[in-house]
Design a protein around this motif. Structure first.
Motif, PDB file in Angstrom:
ATOM      1  N   PHE A   1       0.807  -1.220   0.000  1.00 12.28           N
ATOM      2  CA  PHE A   1       0.000   0.000   0.000  1.00 12.28           C
ATOM      3  C   PHE A   1       0.839   1.268   0.000  1.00 12.28           C
ATOM      4  O   PHE A   1       0.353   2.339  -0.298  1.00 12.28           O
ATOM      5  CB  PHE A   1      -0.939   0.017   1.210  1.00 12.28           C
ATOM      6  CG  PHE A   1      -2.220  -0.725   0.963  1.00 12.28           C
ATOM      7  CD1 PHE A   1      -3.237  -0.130   0.230  1.00 12.28           C
ATOM      8  CD2 PHE A   1      -2.401  -2.003   1.425  1.00 12.28           C
ATOM      9  CE1 PHE A   1      -4.409  -0.809  -0.014  1.00 12.28           C
ATOM     10  CE2 PHE A   1      -3.575  -2.687   1.180  1.00 12.28           C
ATOM     11  CZ  PHE A   1      -4.588  -2.083   0.457  1.00 12.28           C
TER      12      PHE A   1
ATOM     13  N   ARG B   1      -8.218  -2.039   4.215  1.00 17.14           N
ATOM     14  CA  ARG B   1      -8.001  -1.034   3.163  1.00 17.14           C
ATOM     15  C   ARG B   1      -8.248  -1.661   1.799  1.00 17.14           C
ATOM     16  O   ARG B   1      -8.182  -2.879   1.651  1.00 17.14           O
ATOM     17  CB  ARG B   1      -6.566  -0.530   3.215  1.00 17.14           C
ATOM     18  CG  ARG B   1      -6.260   0.298   4.426  1.00 17.14           C
ATOM     19  CD  ARG B   1      -4.809   0.734   4.422  1.00 17.14           C
ATOM     20  NE  ARG B   1      -3.910  -0.372   4.737  1.00 17.14           N
ATOM     21  CZ  ARG B   1      -2.590  -0.250   4.796  1.00 17.14           C
ATOM     22  NH1 ARG B   1      -2.022   0.911   4.542  1.00 17.14           N
ATOM     23  NH2 ARG B   1      -1.825  -1.273   5.096  1.00 17.14           N
TER      24      ARG B   1
ATOM     25  N   ARG C   1      -7.549  -0.632  -2.620  1.00 15.19           N
ATOM     26  CA  ARG C   1      -7.151   0.371  -3.612  1.00 15.19           C
ATOM     27  C   ARG C   1      -7.567  -0.108  -4.989  1.00 15.19           C
ATOM     28  O   ARG C   1      -7.190  -1.182  -5.424  1.00 15.19           O
ATOM     29  CB  ARG C   1      -5.639   0.573  -3.569  1.00 15.19           C
ATOM     30  CG  ARG C   1      -5.203   1.806  -4.332  1.00 15.19           C
ATOM     31  CD  ARG C   1      -3.761   2.117  -4.057  1.00 15.19           C
ATOM     32  NE  ARG C   1      -2.903   1.359  -4.933  1.00 15.19           N
ATOM     33  CZ  ARG C   1      -1.600   1.180  -4.718  1.00 15.19           C
ATOM     34  NH1 ARG C   1      -1.034   1.686  -3.644  1.00 15.19           N
ATOM     35  NH2 ARG C   1      -0.869   0.497  -5.558  1.00 15.19           N
TER      36      ARG C   1
ATOM     37  N   ASP D   1      -4.462  -3.626  -8.519  1.00 20.48           N
ATOM     38  CA  ASP D   1      -5.344  -3.249  -7.415  1.00 20.48           C
ATOM     39  C   ASP D   1      -5.005  -4.061  -6.167  1.00 20.48           C
ATOM     40  O   ASP D   1      -4.296  -5.061  -6.239  1.00 20.48           O
ATOM     41  CB  ASP D   1      -6.807  -3.398  -7.797  1.00 20.48           C
ATOM     42  CG  ASP D   1      -7.158  -4.837  -8.141  1.00 20.48           C
ATOM     43  OD1 ASP D   1      -6.235  -5.657  -8.188  1.00 20.48           O
ATOM     44  OD2 ASP D   1      -8.335  -5.127  -8.367  1.00 20.48           O
TER      45      ASP D   1
END
Lengths: 315, 333
Positions: free
Chosen positions: A70, A231, A233, A115
């Motif tokens: 991340f 989290r 992304r 991703d």
């Protein structure tokens, strides 16, 4: 100075050609690795994921201190590993006070991170803790059924993303032909709330039902765990558009010599090139015939007709 | 009926998804929860199986084999689409000239040995090593070795082909379409701490440098004779230009425009000092207030609008107010 390097050995060449980009892709390899600190639970989660996809995954068992997907700069060594092992999905486990039993699942595009989804593992039950008839145990590399339950997978963006990633991770190889006798496993993912998913692995028991379609029965064989979303992304739009391209998007080449008719349907034109009979080999000159037989035949002809010049090589 | 509407089946991935389902009440114990999940999962798997087992199948030794439809769920690619290879120089030339490839036989008749031999590769036709005698030509020079010539020629041809291949590959690299088995690799990596490998200097750059060096004379190179290939030194600074001062049309009005622009800019920058609206409004209000209070005072005292009187009145009023203030102070104490 630069130069072009080609492999000296055929095996290496073939291996490299396997890694080349293809028009139709059939499946991703998965890299399973961990960070500097893991828990016992996480170790077993990673090994069991490895066992589930043994035919298409690579397990790194050493500690990796500079992998932080991340964070910026934390993906370089991951991208290198991806290049090295030709893996385009990865499962990364790490354990910290802030994020205990942390699992990061990510996909790559062209060996760059595409991703990421981060989940925490809770209520883990390993394969060994399940008791069942071992005859049912799923075979390695069999194509699984995947069931997603819950509206969260459609309404919540994070879960929608997780669903896609889980599907990509567990769907196995994309095949055209499937042996119906070989279906023996199913994954069931249930969205309990907006951030919790129950994941289980089941064996299938096919029972007779009187019709062609057998009655399915799920027997839990593990591992089973709760995935708590942390989290995530998503890729940026440009990258997504690039990655979603398929060969089908390209305009098709015009088919030549094929027409359509309402009455006759598909009509094809066939052009036959001029048959140059003068250049054709005579049958008795065919190379396939044994030499003795050929020579005997030619001798026979020579006795009857004008003598023919024999080929060199008989001397 | 309702469930069938919310259920999606992707047969290519053997995936089923029920978006309409949610548990009426979450069971408290873990076992119950899993049981419920499995129950629902069985339903979904059954739905996939219904579609799967109804596909037309072909019997095989290992079992019935069905042809799966392509997956409907769109997933991103793993690598980019393969890029088309740019045509080689020969291919371009052949296309321009309309040359088409003809198939050649793999084996060729060798007249020297009288056998069929390979066209290329091991034991090939016309191999240098297999030619024992070469016929002398009229053009042959005395003292030259025809065999060595043949070998040198062959070597040259190979080198030329290699050069062409490299050139074509460079084009392929530019198009990012290098086949995976070919790698572009550095032959000599620069050692860290040393200078990078010296770049080849182009003719243009050399000319520039020579021109620059020639200016290092007392006259700045003005009276020196130029050498062949030497260029004028590059003018590094800006070329200054001045606008005509005399007014007129076109270029003549430019000067005025320029000064106007500067002035406008300055004015725009300081415009807030010219008219401060807030200040003006407050001043206006204060004045109004003063006027009103003055009028009131006039009414109460019934005095006429004589100025001197006003002044006289003002003084005691002020004093009174001052006293009042002091009184107040005393009271508060």
């Amino acid at each position: 100075m630069m130069k072009f390097k080609t492999p000296k050995k055929g095996r290496i060449r073939r291996e490299l050609e396997k890694r080349a980009p293809r028009i139709v892709e059939t499946g991703r390899k998965t890299l399973i690795l961990q960070g500097m600190k893991t828990s016992g639970l996480l170790n077993s989660v990673l090994t069991e994921i490895y066992h589930l996809k043994k035919e298409s995954s690579v397990r790194y068992t050493r500690k990796n201190d500079n992998v932080r997907p991340f964070e910026s700069g934390g993906e370089t060594s991951l991208e290198f590993f991806s290049q090295k092992t030709d893996c385009s999905t990865f499962v990364f486990g790490s354990h910290s006070k802030k994020r205990p039993d942390n699992l990061i699942i990510g996909r790559m595009y062209d060996h760059h991170i595409y991703d990421l989804v981060e989940v925490g593992v809770e209520n883990f039950k390993s394969m060994e803790s399940f008791v069942y008839d071992k005859k049912l145990a799923p075979k390695m590399g069999s194509k699984p059924f995947i069931a997603f339950i819950g509206e969260g997978f459609e309404s919540v963006e994070e879960l929608k993303h997780l669903k896609e990633v889980l599907l990509e991770l567990f769907r196995g190889e994309v095949v055209e032909n499937l042996n119906l006798a070989g279906v023996d496993r199913a994954y069931v993912c249930t969205a309990l709330s907006s951030n919790r998913v129950v994941f289980t692995h089941c064996a299938l028991r096919l029972k007779k039902s009187g019709t062609i379609v057998p009655r399915m029965e799920l027997v839990e064989v593990g591992p089973s765990m709760d995935l708590v979303l942390r989290r995530h992304r998503l890729p940026n739009d440009g990258l997504r558009k690039e990655a979603m391209k398929t060969a089908a998007d390209k305009p098709k080449k015009k088919e030549k010599n094929v027409g359509r008719d309402v009455i006759q349907g598909k009509i094809g034109k066939v052009y036959i090139p001029d048959q140059q009979l003068g250049d054709m080999n005579l049958p008795n000159k065919a190379k396939g015939v044994k030499r003795e037989r050929r020579e005997a035949k030619m001798n026979k002809q020579a006795n009857g007709h004008a003598p023919k010049k024999q080929k060199g090589g008989s001397n | 009926m309702e469930e069938a509407r919310t259920m999606q089946v992707d047969l290519g991935n053997l995936m089923a998804f029920d978006s309409g389902h949610h548990f009426p009440s979450l069971p408290s114990s873990r076992e119950e929860l899993i049981e419920k999940c499995l129950e629902k999962g069985t339903e979904l798997v059954q739905a996939v199986a219904d579609a799967l087992f109804n596909l037309p199948s072909t019997e095989d030794v290992d079992g019935p084999i069905v042809k799966l439809p392509p997956p409907t769920t769109k997933l991103p690619r793993e690598k980019h689409l393969p890029k088309p290879k740019p045509p080689t120089k020969w291919e371009l030339f052949a296309k321009a000239k309309g040359i088409k490839n003809r198939k050649k036989d793999k084996v060729v008749y060798d007249e020297q040995t009288g056998t069929w031999k390979r066209r290329y590769g091991y034991d090939r036709v016309n191999d240098d090593r297999d030619v024992p005698i070469l016929e002398a030509k009229a053009t042959d020079e005395v003292g030259s070795d025809p065999f060595a010539e043949r070998r040198a020629e062959k070597k040259k041809r190979v080198e030329k082909q290699n050069k062409n291949r490299m050139q074509n590959l460079k084009q392929v690299v530019k198009a990012h379409a290098l086949p995976s088995h070919i790698q572009l690799a550095a032959t000599a990596l620069p050692i860290t701490g040393t200078q990078a490998a010296p770049k080849k200097v182009s003719k243009d750059e050399l000319g520039n440098v020579a021109g620059l060096a020639a200016t290092a004379t007392a006259s700045g190179g003005k009276f020196d004779k130029k050498l062949p290939g030497e260029k004028k030194p590059k003018h590094e600074q800006k070329h200054r230009k001045f606008l005509p001062v005399a007014e007129g049309k076109g270029q003549g009005s430019k000067e005025k425009e320029q000064t106007d622009r500067v002035l406008n800019k300055l004015l725009a920058k300081n415009s807030h000092e010219i008219l401060n609206v807030d200040k003006a409004v407050s001043m206006y209000k204060v004045k109004k207030e003063k006027k009103r209070s003055k009028q009131k005072r006039d009414d109460s005292s019934n005095s006429s609008k004589l100025k001197p009187q006003k002044k006289v009145q003002k003084k005691p009023f002020k004093k009174g107010s001052a006293k009042k203030g002091s009184e107040k102070k005393g009271k508060s104490k």
